[in-house]
Design an enzyme around this catalytic site. Sequence first.
Site: not given
Ligand code: PBG
Length: 325
Positions: A196, A249
């Site tokens: 991530k 991601k």
């Molecule tokens: C929570 C989370 C996020 C996303 C999914 N879970 C945002 C972040 O980390 O700031 C992003 C999903 C998207 O942009 O579609 N931490």
Amino acid sequence: MSYPEVRLRRLRKTQKLRNMVRETTLTTNDLIYPLFVKEGISKKKNITSMPGQSQWPVGEVAAQAEEVASLGIPAMMLFGIPETKDETATSAYNEDGITQEAVRAIKDALGDELVVIADICLCEYMSHGHCGLVEGGKILNDPTLELIQKTATSLAEAGVDMVAPSGMMDGQVGAIREALDTQGFRDVLIMAYSSKMASNFYGPFREAAESAPSFGDRRGYQLDFANPREALRESLFDLEEGADILMVKPALAYLDIISNVKDAFGLPTAAYNVSGEYSMVKAAAQNGWINERQLVLEILIAIKRAGADMILTYSAKDAAKWLKE
Ligand code: PBG
């Protein structure tokens, strides 16, 4: 042999021939639809930064899930937006929390007809919007694990099929596995947000989930997007800690990471086609600059071609309809 005896265009002559030689396929089985559930509202609220997506009241979640299942999409990922936020994310592991209620509503209506996944990041539940406990401006790792464990088990009690830890705390997957196993939830799966990235593509999501950090940013826990080797280490650790599925991601700017993770570990691999990727396509389509349908299908095929077995995408319902036509 080569040109002029060999002519690759022969394989492209008709649609039937092209269908026969197509190397990558996309089906509705590959799709997961993310849904935002907001506490304390009675009507859906459209999300301006993500045209076509809404925050839903819990009373309408089962109907949404039924629509998703009837399109042939196998799974949904839930994000809860609680009415009250505090410094210990209490609403995240409250028995009557918004996500717990949403899970119950869907499971009551659909049972095993839909795989229900819950994102178990704490940022939506924290008053400061960070993914962990904060002390003196620092995000604490180990004390946060306990809260993530409580969140995972309370969602398991509500009937969730799979939890998806996205807070990027070290050791979170192992901590969750242990908590689930000791409390009798050996069958609950873990989809680990392993790779991530600290990405700018999450901008529109933070409006949708009301989870923007009130100070600083997430670079102290999310991955540096320039680091493919570190992404493999994260994935390896998550695998060793018991992850069932590894996620990358965002997706589109990270096809190399998807490919690396799939090749290195061969685990079921998920890719999250995130909010910024979705909203850029929507904005271009609204300006008439691209054909949304063709572009979305091209993007989803590209993500599959890179090695993803499943794709979390806000375009899931549209794509499922287009694939049926
Ligand atoms: C929570 C989370 C996020 C996303 C999914 N879970 C945002 C972040 O980390 O700031 C992003 C999903 C998207 O942009 O579609 N931490």
